[in-house]
Design a protein around this motif. Structure first.
Motif, PDB file in Angstrom:
ATOM      1  N   VAL A  20       0.964  -1.494   0.342  1.00 34.69           N
ATOM      2  CA  VAL A  20       0.499   0.057  -0.048  1.00 34.69           C
ATOM      3  C   VAL A  20       0.890   0.961  -0.150  1.00 34.69           C
ATOM      4  N   GLU A  21       0.463   2.210  -1.036  1.00 32.82           N
ATOM      5  CA  GLU A  21       0.853   3.698  -0.434  1.00 32.82           C
ATOM      6  C   GLU A  21       0.444   4.542   0.135  1.00 32.82           C
ATOM      7  N   ARG A  22       0.987   4.151   0.771  1.00 32.77           N
ATOM      8  CA  ARG A  22       0.418   6.425   2.010  1.00 32.77           C
ATOM      9  C   ARG A  22       0.134   7.475   1.234  1.00 32.77           C
ATOM     10  N   PRO A  23      -0.939   7.551   1.881  1.00 33.76           N
ATOM     11  CA  PRO A  23      -0.129   9.677   0.969  1.00 33.76           C
ATOM     12  C   PRO A  23       0.861  10.378   1.096  1.00 33.76           C
ATOM     13  N   ASP A  24       1.422   9.837   2.631  1.00 36.63           N
ATOM     14  CA  ASP A  24       2.763  10.570   2.460  1.00 36.63           C
ATOM     15  C   ASP A  24       4.179  10.047   1.895  1.00 36.63           C
ATOM     16  N   GLY A  25       3.296   9.291   0.481  1.00 34.11           N
ATOM     17  CA  GLY A  25       4.608   8.299  -0.156  1.00 34.11           C
ATOM     18  C   GLY A  25       5.101   7.399   0.160  1.00 34.11           C
ATOM     19  N   SER A  26       4.927   6.676   1.369  1.00 31.57           N
ATOM     20  CA  SER A  26       5.626   5.709   1.701  1.00 31.57           C
ATOM     21  C   SER A  26       5.037   4.518   1.541  1.00 31.57           C
ATOM     22  N   ARG A  27       5.689   3.107   1.666  1.00 24.59           N
ATOM     23  CA  ARG A  27       4.762   2.148   1.249  1.00 24.59           C
ATOM     24  C   ARG A  27       4.801   1.076   2.566  1.00 24.59           C
ATOM     25  N   VAL A  28       4.250   0.342   2.816  1.00 24.33           N
ATOM     26  CA  VAL A  28       3.699  -0.568   4.160  1.00 24.33           C
ATOM     27  C   VAL A  28       2.939  -1.263   3.148  1.00 24.33           C
ATOM     28  N   THR A  29       3.196  -2.824   3.459  1.00 23.34           N
ATOM     29  CA  THR A  29       3.362  -4.220   3.016  1.00 23.34           C
ATOM     30  C   THR A  29       2.225  -4.374   3.895  1.00 23.34           C
ATOM     31  N   VAL A  30       0.845  -4.770   4.078  1.00 22.31           N
ATOM     32  CA  VAL A  30       0.412  -6.010   4.696  1.00 22.31           C
ATOM     33  C   VAL A  30       0.443  -7.354   4.670  1.00 22.31           C
ATOM     34  N   THR A  31       0.328  -7.270   5.903  1.00 20.22           N
ATOM     35  CA  THR A  31       0.406  -9.445   6.228  1.00 20.22           C
ATOM     36  C   THR A  31      -0.404  -9.760   6.903  1.00 20.22           C
ATOM     37  N   GLY A  32      -1.547  -9.361   7.480  1.00 19.17           N
ATOM     38  CA  GLY A  32      -2.851  -9.835   8.222  1.00 19.17           C
ATOM     39  C   GLY A  32      -3.857  -9.151   6.798  1.00 19.17           C
ATOM     40  N   GLY A  33      -4.489  -9.421   5.849  1.00 19.60           N
ATOM     41  CA  GLY A  33      -5.020  -9.528   5.116  1.00 19.60           C
ATOM     42  C   GLY A  33      -6.401  -7.867   5.451  1.00 19.60           C
ATOM     43  N   VAL A  34      -5.594  -7.482   6.465  1.00 21.40           N
ATOM     44  CA  VAL A  34      -6.643  -5.869   6.399  1.00 21.40           C
ATOM     45  C   VAL A  34      -6.040  -4.917   6.727  1.00 21.40           C
ATOM     46  N   TYR A  35      -6.480  -3.775   5.478  1.00 16.41           N
ATOM     47  CA  TYR A  35      -5.993  -2.887   5.811  1.00 16.41           C
ATOM     48  C   TYR A  35      -7.086  -1.492   6.281  1.00 16.41           C
ATOM     49  N   VAL A  36      -6.223  -0.819   7.390  1.00 17.05           N
ATOM     50  CA  VAL A  36      -7.570   0.081   8.391  1.00 17.05           C
ATOM     51  C   VAL A  36      -6.668   2.235   7.490  1.00 17.05           C
ATOM     52  N   PHE A  37      -7.316   1.822   6.543  1.00 17.90           N
ATOM     53  CA  PHE A  37      -7.168   3.495   6.288  1.00 17.90           C
ATOM     54  C   PHE A  37      -7.198   4.528   7.741  1.00 17.90           C
ATOM     55  N   ASP A  38      -5.756   4.878   8.025  1.00 19.06           N
ATOM     56  CA  ASP A  38      -5.596   5.803   9.640  1.00 19.06           C
ATOM     57  C   ASP A  38      -5.238   7.899   9.125  1.00 19.06           C
ATOM     58  N   THR A  39      -4.904   7.382   7.825  1.00 17.26           N
ATOM     59  CA  THR A  39      -4.383   8.872   7.606  1.00 17.26           C
ATOM     60  C   THR A  39      -5.320   9.138   7.065  1.00 17.26           C
ATOM     61  N   PRO A  40      -5.837  10.613   6.362  1.00 14.34           N
ATOM     62  CA  PRO A  40      -6.679  11.150   5.096  1.00 14.34           C
ATOM     63  C   PRO A  40      -5.699  11.552   4.228  1.00 14.34           C
TER      64      PRO A  40
END
Length: 53
Positions: A20-40
């Motif tokens: 997932v590419e986040r609004p600040d340009g950083s990237r995270v890899t989801v390992t649990g199968g659920v992603y939570v939108f934590d920032t606008p």
């Protein structure tokens, strides 16, 4: 491609090991199968931009 608008705190099911590419340009890899939108802003998942407010 733009997906439906989302809200902070909303969850979305994604396949294991999804990047997932986040609004600040950083990237995270989801390992649990659920992603939570934590920032606008725009979160990009599998090429689909999710606008979060």
């Amino acid at each position: 491609m733009t997906a439906p608008k989302r809200e902070v705190g909303q969850e979305i099911e994604v396949p294991e090991r999804t990047e997932v590419e986040r609004p600040d340009g950083s990237r995270v890899t989801v390992t649990g199968g659920v992603y939570v939108f934590d920032t606008p802003g725009a979160h990009t998942i599998d090429g689909k931009k999710h606008e979060v407010s």
